[in-house]
Enzyme design. Sequence first.
Site, mmCIF file in Angstrom:
data_model
loop_
_atom_site.group_PDB
_atom_site.id
_atom_site.type_symbol
_atom_site.label_atom_id
_atom_site.label_comp_id
_atom_site.label_asym_id
_atom_site.label_seq_id
_atom_site.Cartn_x
_atom_site.Cartn_y
_atom_site.Cartn_z
ATOM 1 C CB SER A 128 -4.952 9.020 4.257
ATOM 2 O OG SER A 128 -4.704 9.107 5.561
ATOM 3 C CG ASN A 151 -3.914 5.375 1.339
ATOM 4 O OD1 ASN A 151 -4.998 6.061 1.037
ATOM 5 N ND2 ASN A 151 -3.824 4.797 2.312
ATOM 6 C CG ASN A 210 -5.513 10.700 9.477
ATOM 7 O OD1 ASN A 210 -6.154 11.427 10.332
ATOM 8 N ND2 ASN A 210 -5.877 9.479 9.484
ATOM 9 C CG ASN A 246 -1.962 1.092 1.212
ATOM 10 O OD1 ASN A 246 -1.410 2.227 1.228
ATOM 11 N ND2 ASN A 246 -3.362 0.684 1.255
#
Length: 187
Positions: A146, A143, A148, A110
């Site tokens: 996210s 990815n 974050n 990932n």
Amino acid sequence: LSLFPERLAPAIDPILSSTVAGINFPSPVGLAAGFDKDAIGAHAMPRFGFGGAEVGTLTPLPQAGNPRPRLFRLTDDQAVINRMGFNNDGATAATERLKKRRENIIIGGNIGKNKDTPNEQATDDYEKSFKELFPVVDYFVVNVSSPNTPGLRALQEKAALSDLLATLKQEQLKLAQTLGRYVPIAL
């Protein structure tokens, strides 16, 4: 000596196997990214019945992640809030660990961008991790979701995502030809 002795490995009935993107998973249960951010324990996951394990999210450079505390338990809501921020040792460290694995397990890589990398240069981050991990993983997960990592979800916009995936696809074809193995990409 291993923290996860082989005698704990459950017998997995072959009827549970499934093939996805040309990869035969011995069990339909896989471990998602986030549990083993640095490819330290993924090798042991078959001993718990997992058919594969995803490592990461990995970035090209190591990063500490968000300031602590970054994991919060909400007991009244029976929930957990995660604000990790891609804390990891970097793609190179994970690659070195995965080169040493002896167990036969499907490993997904990932990948994401470093927090300090501007979105205009994000493709470079993904490409660096992709090239680094290509010889040692069985599939990739890109990815871009996210919450974050500041600005990361802007990479979901059509133009940015198309450019990112086109770059990775081009690199995938080059590396497949050079190394003689095809590694699928998932989003």
